[in-house]
Design a protein around this motif. Sequence first.
Motif, PDB file in Angstrom:
ATOM      1  N   ALA A  37       0.823  -1.206   0.000  1.00 43.04           N
ATOM      2  CA  ALA A  37       0.000   0.000   0.000  1.00 43.04           C
ATOM      3  C   ALA A  37       0.857   1.257   0.000  1.00 43.04           C
ATOM      4  CB  ALA A  37      -0.928   0.000   1.215  1.00 43.04           C
ATOM      5  N   GLU A  38       2.070   1.179   0.539  1.00 45.41           N
ATOM      6  CA  GLU A  38       2.952   2.340   0.612  1.00 45.41           C
ATOM      7  C   GLU A  38       3.907   2.438  -0.565  1.00 45.41           C
ATOM      8  OE1 GLU A  38       2.777   4.771   2.558  1.00 45.41           O
ATOM      9  OE2 GLU A  38       1.575   4.090   4.261  1.00 45.41           O
ATOM     10  N   GLY A  39       3.822   1.500  -1.511  1.00 44.49           N
ATOM     11  CA  GLY A  39       4.705   1.550  -2.670  1.00 44.49           C
ATOM     12  C   GLY A  39       6.153   1.237  -2.340  1.00 44.49           C
ATOM     13  N   LEU A  40       6.385   0.358  -1.372  1.00 44.36           N
ATOM     14  CA  LEU A  40       7.721  -0.024  -0.950  1.00 44.36           C
ATOM     15  C   LEU A  40       8.050  -1.438  -1.428  1.00 44.36           C
ATOM     16  CD1 LEU A  40       7.468   1.370   2.688  1.00 44.36           C
ATOM     17  CD2 LEU A  40       8.811   2.347   0.813  1.00 44.36           C
ATOM     18  N   PRO A  41       9.328  -1.793  -1.503  1.00 45.69           N
ATOM     19  CA  PRO A  41       9.676  -3.145  -1.952  1.00 45.69           C
ATOM     20  C   PRO A  41       9.229  -4.216  -0.962  1.00 45.69           C
ATOM     21  CG  PRO A  41      11.622  -1.977  -1.193  1.00 45.69           C
ATOM     22  CD  PRO A  41      10.524  -0.967  -1.247  1.00 45.69           C
ATOM     23  N   MET A  42       8.850  -5.358  -1.491  1.00 43.52           N
ATOM     24  CA  MET A  42       8.410  -6.461  -0.642  1.00 43.52           C
ATOM     25  C   MET A  42       9.571  -6.999   0.188  1.00 43.52           C
ATOM     26  SD  MET A  42       6.731 -10.131  -1.632  1.00 43.52           S
ATOM     27  CE  MET A  42       8.252 -11.045  -1.463  1.00 43.52           C
ATOM     28  N   PRO A  43       9.379  -7.251   1.466  1.00 47.07           N
ATOM     29  CA  PRO A  43      10.444  -7.863   2.263  1.00 47.07           C
ATOM     30  C   PRO A  43      10.461  -9.378   2.074  1.00 47.07           C
ATOM     31  CG  PRO A  43       8.553  -7.408   3.666  1.00 47.07           C
ATOM     32  CD  PRO A  43       8.192  -6.913   2.284  1.00 47.07           C
ATOM     33  N   TYR A  44      11.599  -9.911   1.710  1.00 47.80           N
ATOM     34  CA  TYR A  44      11.750 -11.358   1.604  1.00 47.80           C
ATOM     35  C   TYR A  44      12.206 -11.960   2.932  1.00 47.80           C
ATOM     36  CZ  TYR A  44      10.838 -11.418  -3.372  1.00 47.80           C
ATOM     37  OH  TYR A  44      10.218 -11.318  -4.602  1.00 47.80           O
ATOM     38  N   GLY A  45      12.558 -11.101   3.878  1.00 44.55           N
ATOM     39  CA  GLY A  45      12.879 -11.526   5.232  1.00 44.55           C
ATOM     40  C   GLY A  45      12.334 -10.523   6.227  1.00 44.55           C
ATOM     41  N   LEU A  46      11.858 -11.012   7.365  1.00 44.32           N
ATOM     42  CA  LEU A  46      11.336 -10.162   8.445  1.00 44.32           C
ATOM     43  C   LEU A  46      11.903 -10.656   9.765  1.00 44.32           C
ATOM     44  CD1 LEU A  46       9.439  -8.111   9.834  1.00 44.32           C
ATOM     45  CD2 LEU A  46       7.625  -9.859   9.707  1.00 44.32           C
ATOM     46  N   PHE A  47      12.568  -9.752  10.501  1.00 45.17           N
ATOM     47  CA  PHE A  47      13.172 -10.095  11.780  1.00 45.17           C
ATOM     48  C   PHE A  47      12.710  -9.085  12.820  1.00 45.17           C
ATOM     49  CE2 PHE A  47      16.476  -9.410  14.971  1.00 45.17           C
ATOM     50  CZ  PHE A  47      16.769 -10.700  15.383  1.00 45.17           C
ATOM     51  N   ALA A  48      12.180  -9.562  13.941  1.00 42.92           N
ATOM     52  CA  ALA A  48      11.768  -8.671  15.023  1.00 42.92           C
ATOM     53  C   ALA A  48      12.215  -9.270  16.348  1.00 42.92           C
ATOM     54  CB  ALA A  48      10.261  -8.459  15.021  1.00 42.92           C
ATOM     55  N   ALA A  49      12.967  -8.483  17.121  1.00 45.48           N
ATOM     56  CA  ALA A  49      13.464  -8.936  18.419  1.00 45.48           C
ATOM     57  C   ALA A  49      12.774  -8.159  19.536  1.00 45.48           C
ATOM     58  CB  ALA A  49      14.978  -8.736  18.509  1.00 45.48           C
ATOM     59  N   PHE A  50      12.111  -8.891  20.416  1.00 43.76           N
ATOM     60  CA  PHE A  50      11.461  -8.319  21.600  1.00 43.76           C
ATOM     61  C   PHE A  50      10.534  -7.170  21.209  1.00 43.76           C
ATOM     62  CE2 PHE A  50      14.503  -9.857  25.183  1.00 43.76           C
ATOM     63  CZ  PHE A  50      14.556 -11.106  24.583  1.00 43.76           C
ATOM     64  N   SER A  51       9.723  -7.407  20.214  1.00 42.71           N
ATOM     65  CA  SER A  51       8.852  -6.363  19.675  1.00 42.71           C
ATOM     66  C   SER A  51       7.628  -6.146  20.560  1.00 42.71           C
ATOM     67  CB  SER A  51       8.402  -6.733  18.257  1.00 42.71           C
ATOM     68  OG  SER A  51       7.742  -7.998  18.249  1.00 42.71           O
ATOM     69  N   GLY A  52       7.182  -4.893  20.614  1.00 42.49           N
ATOM     70  CA  GLY A  52       5.992  -4.551  21.381  1.00 42.49           C
ATOM     71  C   GLY A  52       5.399  -3.264  20.868  1.00 42.49           C
ATOM     72  N   ARG A  53       4.129  -3.052  21.143  1.00 51.42           N
ATOM     73  CA  ARG A  53       3.415  -1.887  20.607  1.00 51.42           C
ATOM     74  C   ARG A  53       3.068  -0.839  21.659  1.00 51.42           C
ATOM     75  NH1 ARG A  53       2.091  -2.001  15.513  1.00 51.42           N
ATOM     76  NH2 ARG A  53       2.655  -3.922  14.450  1.00 51.42           N
ATOM     77  N   ARG A  54       3.354  -1.103  22.904  1.00 51.93           N
ATOM     78  CA  ARG A  54       3.050  -0.103  23.925  1.00 51.93           C
ATOM     79  C   ARG A  54       3.996  -0.269  25.104  1.00 51.93           C
ATOM     80  NH1 ARG A  54      -1.977   0.615  25.494  1.00 51.93           N
ATOM     81  NH2 ARG A  54      -3.002  -0.517  23.819  1.00 51.93           N
ATOM     82  N   LEU A  55       4.176   0.819  25.813  1.00 53.19           N
ATOM     83  CA  LEU A  55       4.830   0.745  27.104  1.00 53.19           C
ATOM     84  C   LEU A  55       3.797   0.309  28.122  1.00 53.19           C
ATOM     85  CD1 LEU A  55       6.892   4.063  27.248  1.00 53.19           C
ATOM     86  CD2 LEU A  55       7.794   1.777  26.954  1.00 53.19           C
ATOM     87  N   LYS A  56       4.066  -0.747  28.833  1.00 49.26           N
ATOM     88  CA  LYS A  56       3.129  -1.171  29.862  1.00 49.26           C
ATOM     89  C   LYS A  56       2.980  -0.057  30.895  1.00 49.26           C
ATOM     90  CE  LYS A  56       3.453  -6.163  29.434  1.00 49.26           C
ATOM     91  NZ  LYS A  56       3.659  -7.445  30.131  1.00 49.26           N
TER      92      LYS A  56
END
Length: 294
Positions: A179-198
């Motif tokens: 949707a953003e017109g960016l290249p497709m990622p062939y790899g995805l890496f996320a370490a200790f990911s989170g969306r909010r501060l508890k």
Amino acid sequence: MPRSRCGLLLLVAACLLALGGCGSLSSSYSVPGQPVGEEAPPSIPGMEPVTVNERLLMPKSVAMGRVGEGANAVFVMRQVNAPPDQPLLIWMHGYGTASVSSQEKWLLHMTRRATVVFPVYTQPPFPVGPRFGQIAWPIIARALRRTLPKLQYDPQKVVVGGYSLGGALANDYAFNWKAEGLPMPYGLFAAFSGRRLKDGDVYLPRQKGKLSAKTDVVQMASVNDLLAGTREASFMISQSPKSAPRRLIIIREYEFGDHFAPTRTTRKERKLFWVPLDQLIDRVNRRAEASASS
């Protein structure tokens, strides 16, 4: 000061540093004996040269360039003698930093396999509350659309990754790239990911979209991470197509499971956190090479 109040203040301070604070809370640095604005080669052709304060402890074996200014800036890093067809790694830093500060060792290691693209996306005073969630991903997407056309890279060798809140932003990239017109990622890496501060004010809403079956997914989380937990990582694995390569790595050792463990650089932490990303980049590279030769 009463002990209970002191404890509360310490907890609040830890939370403000936490979700991705793999660098300093300030983007203003002073290097003894060097003017703030002095350019620091080697640079990348076609990009703005970085200053001493932007390079910080990045060695001169790495060429650096910058596209854009302030929160809209993107740093690009690559080994001076890197092959032109090496993978491209888009790396999202965590909340509470706006530079390579304290991240130089891992970033240097990344450049041994890939050209590293590092969106800044925030500047101090760092936004909190709804505003942060409203501006972070749009700034990154716009900045990458300006930067990536300046680079020569194989579109089948694109990897996106990040730590802490940056891991959640990397996940958003994997959902929303088309949707953003960016290249497709062939790899995805996320370490200790989170969306909010508890118990905090920072929250990052999830981007809409779906993961490609061609995206090799690696998610790392810890049962002892009291700030991010395992929810985001488990969700991403559940959203990955069953036909796609995917791996959920749960760190159970207490001494290597706190939220800041991926930012440390002992031999054990390098093995736990650096090697899975190395292996992912290598797999993406091999698949692209095999596809090109078939």
